[in-house]
Design an enzyme around this catalytic site. Structure first.
Site: not given
Ligand code: NAD
Ligand code: UFG
Length: 337
Positions: A124, A148, A152
């Site tokens: 992302s 989050y 990643k």
């Protein structure tokens, strides 16, 4: 070629599965349905007139993964499965690390045991943190401001370490910018549970009358109209990027990291106006305080994707809004049948 698509029933996974089937791949969709409905895959199968192998399973379960890899000779994995709500990740960090990081470790272990070492991973643009400048290139410094985003970053590092340990691994890290839109049929699309966190589904639900008004988080950013600027990318363009990545996988050496964005930034107000035009509906809004952790501007330099994958986004803001509206107006309650 047989492709395992983890999280394949989800928003981006279902659109990618559709394109994979149309391109003649055999597709195994592996999903625990924590944020998806099997209906998405039923629609994909109806649209393509082709079948997937649909497996309810969890990437954290060695047993579930063993079963898939023992029963099928899998050539490559497209790994979408993961939790993705930024705010929730702040409240439940361990759940995010367990699912996104530990789940990926299990997946890679079982892949290696079965001689499958080709993976495309959903990363992302969040890994760029608050970039010092835009457009964002792949070699910009990385950082994360929430669990989050860190999940990643961790997975990117884990996959790089795997290649260092064993040069047979071929890894493509795709850093998505802001996926929006839906398949042109209006039969698959984004179906967030509860109140949407993301802008586009919130706008769409407001236009269809499910939400009273949009809160625009901040109108004092250093942008052309004061509202936040993002690189919205049509989900079908994004899905096409995955097919290009799959084609490229066998030829790469090690780890390839690629931005998937359009290179064009639009503000929240630009999106509201474009959506009103596409839908013919009003989207009432109010200005609200900035949302914690948000940045002013985020958009990609997409040149490397064009160079190494031969991919570039083709669909503009009108198509993004028209396709979102078709999905939202035809399925006001998402996949509830
Ligand atoms: P999504 O929630 O629609 O899809 C994720 C899918 O993974 C869901 O179908 C869910 O049921 C499944 N899943 C979650 N945990 C699982 C587990 N332990 N085992 C098996 N299946 C599991 O989300 P999406 O928007 O399609 O995103 C796909 C991927 O792309 C995610 O990894 C996400 O973090 C990443 N990504 C998304 C965006 C975005 O804005 N949508 C942006 C950048 C990156
Ligand atoms: N916004 C509003 N009101 C809303 C929702 C969003 O004004 O109700 C604004 C935000 O402040 C931001 C823009 O709309 O300026 C886009 O917000 P989103 O929540 O749709 O997207 P983000 O850019 O914050 O984050 C998304 C994903 C992340 C991913 C990131 C980069 O949610 O998971 O894109 O890919 F990491």
């Amino acid at each position: 070629m047989k492709i395992l698509v983890t999280g394949g029933a989800g928003y981006i996974g279902s659109h990618t599965t559709l394109l994979l089937l149309n391109a003649g791949y055999d597709v195994i969709v592996f999903d625990n349905f924590s944020n998806a409905s099997a209906e998405s895959i039923r629609q994909v199968e109806a649209l393509t007139d082709k079948k997937t192998i649909l497996i309810e399973g969890d990437i954290r379960s060695r047993k579930d993964l063993e079963e898939v890899f023992s029963n099928h000779k899998i050539d490559a994995v497209i790994h979408f499965a993961g939790l993705k709500a930024v705010g929730e990740s702040v409240e439940q960090p361990l759940r995010y690390y367990e699912n996104n990081v530990c789940g990926t470790v299990q997946l890679c272990e079982v892949m290696a045991e079965h001689g499958c070492r080709q993976i495309v991973f959903s990363s992302s643009a969040t890994v760029y943190g608050d970039p010092h400048t835009t457009p964002i290139k792949e070699d910009f410094p990385l950082s994360a401001t929430n669990p989050y985003g860190r999940s990643k970053l961790f997975v990117e590092e884990i996959l790089k370490d795997l290649y260092i340990s064993d040069a047979e691994w071929k890894v493509i890290l795709l850093r998505y910018f802001n996926p929006v839109g839906a398949h042109e049929s209006g039969r698959i699309g984004e179906d967030p549970s509860g109140i949407p966190n993301n802008l586009m589904p919130f706008i769409a639900q407001t236009a269809v009358g499910k939400r009273e008004k949009l809160s625009i988080f901040g109108n004092d950013y250093d942008t052309h109209d004061g509202t936040g600027v993002r690189d919205y990318i049509h989900v079908v363009d994004l899905a096409e990027g995955h097919l290009k990545a799959l084609e490229k996988l066998p030829d790469i050496k090690g780890v390839l990291t690629v931005n998937l964005g359009t290179g064009q930034g639009y503000s929240v107000l630009d999106m509201v106006k474009a959506f009103e035009k596409a839908s013919g509906k009003k989207v009432p809004y109010v200005f609200a305080p900035r949302r914690n952790g948000d940045i002013a501007k985020c958009y990609a330099d997409p040149a490397y994707a064009k160079k190494v994958l031969g991919w570039e986004a083709k669909r503009g803001i009108e198509e993004m809004c028209e396709d979102t509206w078709r999905w939202q107006s035809q399925n006001p309650n998402g996949y509830t049948y």
